[in-house]
Scaffold this motif. Structure first.
Motif, PDB file in Angstrom:
ATOM      1  N   VAL A  34      51.488  18.165  31.516  1.00 49.02           N
ATOM      2  CA  VAL A  34      52.612  18.498  30.809  1.00 49.02           C
ATOM      3  C   VAL A  34      52.243  19.400  29.810  1.00 49.02           C
ATOM      4  CG1 VAL A  34      54.767  17.844  29.583  1.00 49.02           C
ATOM      5  CG2 VAL A  34      53.983  16.456  31.855  1.00 49.02           C
ATOM      6  N   ALA A  35      52.765  20.567  29.511  1.00 42.25           N
ATOM      7  CA  ALA A  35      52.747  21.385  28.331  1.00 42.25           C
ATOM      8  C   ALA A  35      53.949  21.333  27.356  1.00 42.25           C
ATOM      9  CB  ALA A  35      52.370  22.780  28.611  1.00 42.25           C
ATOM     10  N   VAL A  36      53.675  21.506  26.153  1.00 40.10           N
ATOM     11  CA  VAL A  36      54.983  21.715  25.369  1.00 40.10           C
ATOM     12  C   VAL A  36      54.649  22.964  24.639  1.00 40.10           C
ATOM     13  CG1 VAL A  36      55.420  19.190  24.948  1.00 40.10           C
ATOM     14  CG2 VAL A  36      53.775  20.421  23.420  1.00 40.10           C
ATOM     15  N   TYR A  37      55.855  23.656  24.076  1.00 43.16           N
ATOM     16  CA  TYR A  37      55.652  24.960  23.518  1.00 43.16           C
ATOM     17  C   TYR A  37      56.647  25.124  22.532  1.00 43.16           C
ATOM     18  CZ  TYR A  37      59.499  25.994  26.855  1.00 43.16           C
ATOM     19  OH  TYR A  37      60.399  26.389  27.663  1.00 43.16           O
ATOM     20  N   SER A  38      56.650  26.043  21.487  1.00 40.60           N
ATOM     21  CA  SER A  38      57.746  26.438  20.527  1.00 40.60           C
ATOM     22  C   SER A  38      58.267  27.871  21.290  1.00 40.60           C
ATOM     23  CB  SER A  38      56.927  26.679  19.251  1.00 40.60           C
ATOM     24  OG  SER A  38      56.172  27.812  19.329  1.00 40.60           O
ATOM     25  N   ASP A  39      59.175  28.133  20.745  1.00 46.20           N
ATOM     26  CA  ASP A  39      59.841  29.519  20.919  1.00 46.20           C
ATOM     27  C   ASP A  39      58.831  30.651  20.986  1.00 46.20           C
ATOM     28  OD1 ASP A  39      62.346  28.376  21.349  1.00 46.20           O
ATOM     29  OD2 ASP A  39      63.250  28.886  19.637  1.00 46.20           O
ATOM     30  N   ALA A  40      57.856  30.538  19.887  1.00 46.80           N
ATOM     31  CA  ALA A  40      56.820  31.625  19.834  1.00 46.80           C
ATOM     32  C   ALA A  40      55.726  31.633  20.970  1.00 46.80           C
ATOM     33  CB  ALA A  40      56.256  31.504  18.404  1.00 46.80           C
ATOM     34  N   ASP A  41      55.593  30.422  21.767  1.00 48.16           N
ATOM     35  CA  ASP A  41      54.638  30.419  22.587  1.00 48.16           C
ATOM     36  C   ASP A  41      55.391  30.342  24.034  1.00 48.16           C
ATOM     37  OD1 ASP A  41      52.589  30.356  21.048  1.00 48.16           O
ATOM     38  OD2 ASP A  41      52.517  28.295  20.574  1.00 48.16           O
ATOM     39  N   ARG A  42      56.530  30.696  24.305  1.00 46.98           N
ATOM     40  CA  ARG A  42      57.132  30.540  25.325  1.00 46.98           C
ATOM     41  C   ARG A  42      56.372  31.337  26.590  1.00 46.98           C
ATOM     42  NH1 ARG A  42      62.119  29.462  26.852  1.00 46.98           N
ATOM     43  NH2 ARG A  42      63.073  29.159  24.693  1.00 46.98           N
ATOM     44  N   GLY A  43      55.821  32.208  26.285  1.00 49.18           N
ATOM     45  CA  GLY A  43      54.656  32.987  27.358  1.00 49.18           C
ATOM     46  C   GLY A  43      53.555  32.741  27.342  1.00 49.18           C
ATOM     47  N   ALA A  44      52.965  31.784  26.347  1.00 42.87           N
ATOM     48  CA  ALA A  44      51.550  31.583  26.433  1.00 42.87           C
ATOM     49  C   ALA A  44      51.074  30.811  27.347  1.00 42.87           C
ATOM     50  CB  ALA A  44      51.379  30.428  25.394  1.00 42.87           C
ATOM     51  N   ARG A  45      49.622  30.988  27.377  1.00 44.03           N
ATOM     52  CA  ARG A  45      48.596  30.863  28.532  1.00 44.03           C
ATOM     53  C   ARG A  45      48.529  29.368  28.820  1.00 44.03           C
ATOM     54  NH1 ARG A  45      42.559  32.751  28.658  1.00 44.03           N
ATOM     55  NH2 ARG A  45      41.853  32.481  30.843  1.00 44.03           N
ATOM     56  N   HIS A  46      48.829  28.307  27.970  1.00 43.55           N
ATOM     57  CA  HIS A  46      48.730  27.038  28.331  1.00 43.55           C
ATOM     58  C   HIS A  46      50.007  26.505  28.786  1.00 43.55           C
ATOM     59  CE1 HIS A  46      51.089  26.647  24.548  1.00 43.55           C
ATOM     60  NE2 HIS A  46      51.342  25.564  24.779  1.00 43.55           N
ATOM     61  N   VAL A  47      51.133  27.379  28.542  1.00 47.76           N
ATOM     62  CA  VAL A  47      52.217  26.893  29.403  1.00 47.76           C
ATOM     63  C   VAL A  47      52.284  27.271  31.085  1.00 47.76           C
ATOM     64  CG1 VAL A  47      54.675  27.606  29.344  1.00 47.76           C
ATOM     65  CG2 VAL A  47      53.737  27.321  27.393  1.00 47.76           C
ATOM     66  N   GLY A  48      51.706  28.423  31.004  1.00 52.17           N
ATOM     67  CA  GLY A  48      51.446  28.756  32.519  1.00 52.17           C
ATOM     68  C   GLY A  48      50.424  27.977  33.354  1.00 52.17           C
ATOM     69  N   LEU A  49      49.563  27.324  32.590  1.00 54.75           N
ATOM     70  CA  LEU A  49      48.442  26.477  33.279  1.00 54.75           C
ATOM     71  C   LEU A  49      49.077  25.210  33.670  1.00 54.75           C
ATOM     72  CD1 LEU A  49      45.045  27.231  31.101  1.00 54.75           C
ATOM     73  CD2 LEU A  49      45.358  27.876  33.338  1.00 54.75           C
ATOM     74  N   ALA A  50      49.635  24.732  32.943  1.00 57.22           N
ATOM     75  CA  ALA A  50      50.382  23.259  33.030  1.00 57.22           C
ATOM     76  C   ALA A  50      51.200  23.144  34.217  1.00 57.22           C
ATOM     77  CB  ALA A  50      51.085  22.657  31.797  1.00 57.22           C
ATOM     78  N   ASP A  51      51.258  21.891  34.777  1.00 58.57           N
ATOM     79  CA  ASP A  51      52.369  21.584  35.784  1.00 58.57           C
ATOM     80  C   ASP A  51      53.690  21.741  35.439  1.00 58.57           C
ATOM     81  OD1 ASP A  51      50.205  20.918  37.992  1.00 58.57           O
ATOM     82  OD2 ASP A  51      49.697  19.494  36.774  1.00 58.57           O
ATOM     83  N   VAL A  52      53.726  21.045  34.557  1.00 61.30           N
ATOM     84  CA  VAL A  52      55.214  21.214  33.949  1.00 61.30           C
ATOM     85  C   VAL A  52      55.139  21.616  32.232  1.00 61.30           C
ATOM     86  CG1 VAL A  52      57.520  19.741  33.315  1.00 61.30           C
ATOM     87  CG2 VAL A  52      55.931  19.191  35.336  1.00 61.30           C
ATOM     88  N   ALA A  53      56.347  22.325  31.841  1.00 59.74           N
ATOM     89  CA  ALA A  53      56.350  22.717  30.550  1.00 59.74           C
ATOM     90  C   ALA A  53      57.683  22.282  29.835  1.00 59.74           C
ATOM     91  CB  ALA A  53      55.986  24.309  30.159  1.00 59.74           C
ATOM     92  N   VAL A  54      57.737  22.129  28.573  1.00 58.36           N
ATOM     93  CA  VAL A  54      58.871  21.397  27.866  1.00 58.36           C
ATOM     94  C   VAL A  54      58.771  22.168  26.326  1.00 58.36           C
ATOM     95  CG1 VAL A  54      60.106  19.671  26.912  1.00 58.36           C
ATOM     96  CG2 VAL A  54      58.823  19.323  28.981  1.00 58.36           C
ATOM     97  N   ARG A  55      59.948  22.683  26.285  1.00 58.11           N
ATOM     98  CA  ARG A  55      60.203  23.323  25.021  1.00 58.11           C
ATOM     99  C   ARG A  55      60.426  22.218  24.019  1.00 58.11           C
ATOM    100  NH1 ARG A  55      64.545  24.293  21.671  1.00 58.11           N
ATOM    101  NH2 ARG A  55      64.421  26.258  20.270  1.00 58.11           N
ATOM    102  N   LEU A  56      59.774  22.514  22.675  1.00 53.83           N
ATOM    103  CA  LEU A  56      60.076  21.636  21.550  1.00 53.83           C
ATOM    104  C   LEU A  56      60.922  21.882  20.484  1.00 53.83           C
ATOM    105  CD1 LEU A  56      56.367  20.541  20.869  1.00 53.83           C
ATOM    106  CD2 LEU A  56      58.002  19.018  22.151  1.00 53.83           C
ATOM    107  N   GLY A  57      60.912  23.381  20.066  1.00 56.11           N
ATOM    108  CA  GLY A  57      61.692  24.021  19.022  1.00 56.11           C
ATOM    109  C   GLY A  57      61.380  25.359  18.610  1.00 56.11           C
ATOM    110  N   PRO A  58      62.059  25.734  17.598  1.00 51.28           N
ATOM    111  CA  PRO A  58      61.634  26.935  16.895  1.00 51.28           C
ATOM    112  C   PRO A  58      60.023  27.209  16.559  1.00 51.28           C
ATOM    113  CG  PRO A  58      63.395  25.910  15.808  1.00 51.28           C
ATOM    114  CD  PRO A  58      62.701  24.972  16.523  1.00 51.28           C
ATOM    115  N   ALA A  59      59.514  28.245  16.210  1.00 48.48           N
ATOM    116  CA  ALA A  59      58.226  28.789  16.097  1.00 48.48           C
ATOM    117  C   ALA A  59      57.833  27.852  14.857  1.00 48.48           C
ATOM    118  CB  ALA A  59      58.011  30.073  15.617  1.00 48.48           C
ATOM    119  N   ARG A  60      58.227  27.463  13.748  1.00 52.69           N
ATOM    120  CA  ARG A  60      57.744  26.744  12.782  1.00 52.69           C
ATOM    121  C   ARG A  60      57.159  25.263  13.101  1.00 52.69           C
ATOM    122  NH1 ARG A  60      61.080  24.650   7.389  1.00 52.69           N
ATOM    123  NH2 ARG A  60      59.314  23.644   6.332  1.00 52.69           N
TER     124      ARG A  60
END
Length: 698
Positions: A34-60
């Motif tokens: 499971v990957a987690v990501y911020s708005d700045a990382d929506r298209g990041a590499r780790h997001v695409g590699l994981a089986d599931v990805a969950v948004r955490l919040g803004p870029a900060r």
């Protein structure tokens, strides 16, 4: 080796290259990631590699990756039984480890007790010192005020280091050489420590001259098993931040290796450590048999790949196995160090501007491959590198049977690394790898600072300028379908005298070069700022990833070029063989605006504009608009990627600024202007007025 069956799903509470690296091991072990990501990382590499990805919040980071509630909610929502924190962010946060335990989620890391003792430099130093391990002289008491530290400083001696008690990575560390510099250094260190770690507690300790930074990798299980996997040499540092690391150290002999390894294991046993951790020591270059405990990093280290490459042990795998309750299947005598491995960290930074952080979009990317080469990276073409997070982009690691071979392979791998769209430190890394002292193993933590003045970075030369102009010329030479050939190509044909095509290229914020091109891109005559014409041409690429070869005066260089809209002009990124530069094709409007702005300015005088040499966030404003400032006076401080830079006045006068803390600024943005103060002896409004009709004083 049997698969790990205790965990079905593991959440990776991190981003960038380390998240990608952890996810790959989880995939190999058959564990759902499971990957987690911020708005700045929506298209990041780790997001695409994981089986599931969950948004955490803004870029900060404070609102996303450091939001413990959001991370735990993501684990609950995805059914994750364990959380791997990577390094940085929440990896050494005992409150988060406790929150995981309270939520019934396994924290893949040491116990809360180990984090509490070793996660605080002051407590760790006292704990280890009480156990008989040599420590560096200093003051490491909790809750010390600036006044108390200042009073204790004479007993420590100069030079000294101010260090945040929490966190690591060199952030907030300040060297102080004189008593008069201590007060300001304490203020700066506290501000950085509070921003980076949420804790501004400081300690001071003696600065050891010509030290070598040696760290020992330990691995421990929950059944009392503790081993070490040899040491790493991390002496090549800049601003207390590691740049190149290797294993094993060229300094230590087998006897010292055994002693320092046992000391590291003893430190781990003293707190019931479990998992992968690193015990860091300072070792005197003059007396390699002596070592002083610095701290224990209770997490995976950035440089862990070099240990993996000489031992064949996957540290992330064993972090997961230990967290799942498995026993170590290695005894100390089973650990064999084979060959040599060296790692170089690729950062988004500009060495020619004091290594200030840079941002941008990755327009073109090539990463090294080959025997003995490993690249841990989060880079992808199109990735937007922002100022929100640490500037490290990737790690290039080379292994060979011996140290000389590893250095040679690393140099070749760095030469094969191409990142266009933002400035990186790749060329600087090659210069370090090729240095005679580095090759000889004559290392210490001050070597880079001593070498920097003598490092010769490549400049924008005739090849680069010709390549940029020919690239632009080729685009202009292309005839749109159905267009009239005579009127569509920049051949110089016109009613009247022949005029070649001119391209004005900006090589930095204030300097431009005019490149004149005559003829077709395949065989042109090029002159640069009026210098004699050079025969130059574009050649077909030898490799698919290269844009073309540019030949100037019979010398062919293969280069890659990527282009991006700069708002007012086209920015061309040009690179090859481990270096990259950028130039801007300046528009007529820009040139005219600069000429008008320069009217009346005294030749050689400092300009009125204060520009930021890096993008980022304004964290402090030291004056106010309309105030009188002196040369060198601080105006404001910009922070990006956990680094602060203070901007000062280059000329005396009245400052005008409209920025406030929290405002975002772009690279080379004008953040203030300083205009000459009125001459006190000049006539004022009360002694002279202007006649609106005659336009003259009366």
């Amino acid at each position: 080796m049997t698969a790990v069956t205790t965990f079905d799903t593991v959440l990776v509470a991190n981003r960038g290259e380390i998240a990608c690296r952890i996810i790959r091991t989880l995939q190999r072990l058959g564990i759902r990631s499971v990957a987690v990501y911020s708005d700045a990382d929506r298209g990041a590499r780790h997001v695409g590699l994981a089986d599931v990805a969950v948004r955490l919040g803004p870029a900060r980071a404070q609102l996303s990756y450091l939001d413990q509630g959001a991370v735990l909610a993501a684990a609950a929502a995805t059914g994750a039984q364990a959380i791997h924190p990577g390094y940085g962010f929440l990896s050494e946060n005992q409150a988060f480890a406790q929150a995981c335990a309270d939520a019934g989620v396994v924290f893949i890391g040491p116990s809360v007790h180990a984090l509490t003792v070793m996660g605080d430099k002051i407590r760790a130093k006292k704990h280890v010192g009480d156990s008989g391990v040599p420590v560096i002289p200093g003051v490491s008491l909790p809750g010390q005020t600036d006044e108390q530290l200042t009073a204790a400083a004479p007993g420590v001696g100069y030079p000294m280091l101010i260090k945040p008690s929490a966190g690591g990575g060199g952030k907030g560390m300040v060297r102080v050489d004189r008593p008069g510099d201590l007060a300001e250094a304490l203020v700066t260190a506290r501000r950085v420590a509070a921003a980076a770690f949420g804790d501004d507690t400081l300690l001071i300790e003696r600065f050891v001259s010509t030290p070598r930074h040696i760290e020992v990798q330990v691995l421990a299980d929950t059944h009392g098993g503790v081993i070490h996997l040899g040491e790493r040499e991390c002496s090549l540092q800049r601003r207390h931040q590691k740049v190149i690391e290797e294993a094993p150290s060229p300094l230590l002999d087998d006897a010292t290796r055994a002693r320092i390894g046992e000391a590291a294991c003893a430190a781990a046993r003293s707190v019931g450590y479990a998992g992968a951790g690193t015990v860091e020591f300072l070792v005197s270059d003059a007396a390699p048999g002596e070592f002083f405990f610095m701290e224990m990093n209770t997490r995976l280290q950035v440089e862990h790949p070099v240990t993996e490459m000489i031992t064949g042990i996957d540290l992330v795998e064993w972090q997961v196995r230990v967290a799942a309750g498995e026993r170590l299947d290695h005894r100390q005598e089973d650990v064999v160090l084979t060959g040599h491995a060296i790692e170089a960290r690729v950062y988004a930074e500009n060495p020619e501007r004091g290594f200030l952080p840079t941002t941008g979009t990755v327009l073109a990317l090539r990463e090294a491959t080959g025997e003995g080469i490993r690249v841990d990276s989060a880079l992808t073409a199109g990735l937007v590198v922002s100022a929100d997070y640490d500037p490290m982009l990737a790690k290039v690691i080379a292994w060979a049977p011996d140290r000389a071979g590893a250095l040679a392979r690393l140099d070749r791998a760095l030469a094969d690394t191409l990142v266009l769209g933002l400035r990186t430190n790749v060329e600087y890394l090659r210069l370090l790898v090729q240095d005679a002292d580095v090759a000889a193993g004559r290392l210490d933590t001050g070597l880079i600072e001593r070498k920097l003045p003598g490092l010769a970075f490549r400049v924008v030369d005739d090849h680069v300028l010709a390549a940029a102009a020919l690239f632009l010329h080729r685009a202009a030479w292309a005839v749109p379908p159905g267009a009239d050939l005579a009127w569509s190509r920049p051949t110089g044909w016109r009613m009247g005298p022949h005029v070649p095509t001119r391209y004005v290229l900006a090589t930095n914020a204030t300097e431009s070069v005019t490149v004149t091109v005559e003829g077709s891109p395949a065989g042109a005559s090029v002159s640069i700022d009026g210098r004699p014409a050079l025969p130059a041409s574009l050649s077909p690429a030898r490799h698919p990833e290269e844009a073309f070869g540019v030949e100037v005066d019979g010398v062919l260089r293969m280069l890659s070029i990527a282009e991006a809209d700069n708002g007012a002009g086209l920015r061309l990124w040009i690179g090859g063989d481990g270096f990259s530069v950028d130039v801007v094709h300046r528009t007529g409007a820009e040139i005219l605006a600069d000429e008008l702005a320069g009217l009346g300015q005294v030749a050689g005088a400092a300009g009125p504009d204060v520009r930021t040499p890096m993008p980022g966030t304004v964290v402090a404003v030291h004056t106010e608009s309309g105030a009188l400032v002196a040369v060198g006076q601080a105006i404001l401080t910009v922070e990006a990627m956990k680094m602060e830079h203070q901007l000062t006045a280059a000329t005396a006068g009245i400052v005008t600024l409209t920025l406030k803390p929290g405002d975002l600024v772009r690279l080379d943005q004008i953040v203030a202007t300083v205009t000459a103060a009125p001459d006190p002896g000049a006539p004022g409004p009360d002694t002279a007025t202007v006649n609106a009709d005659k336009g003259a004083p009366q």
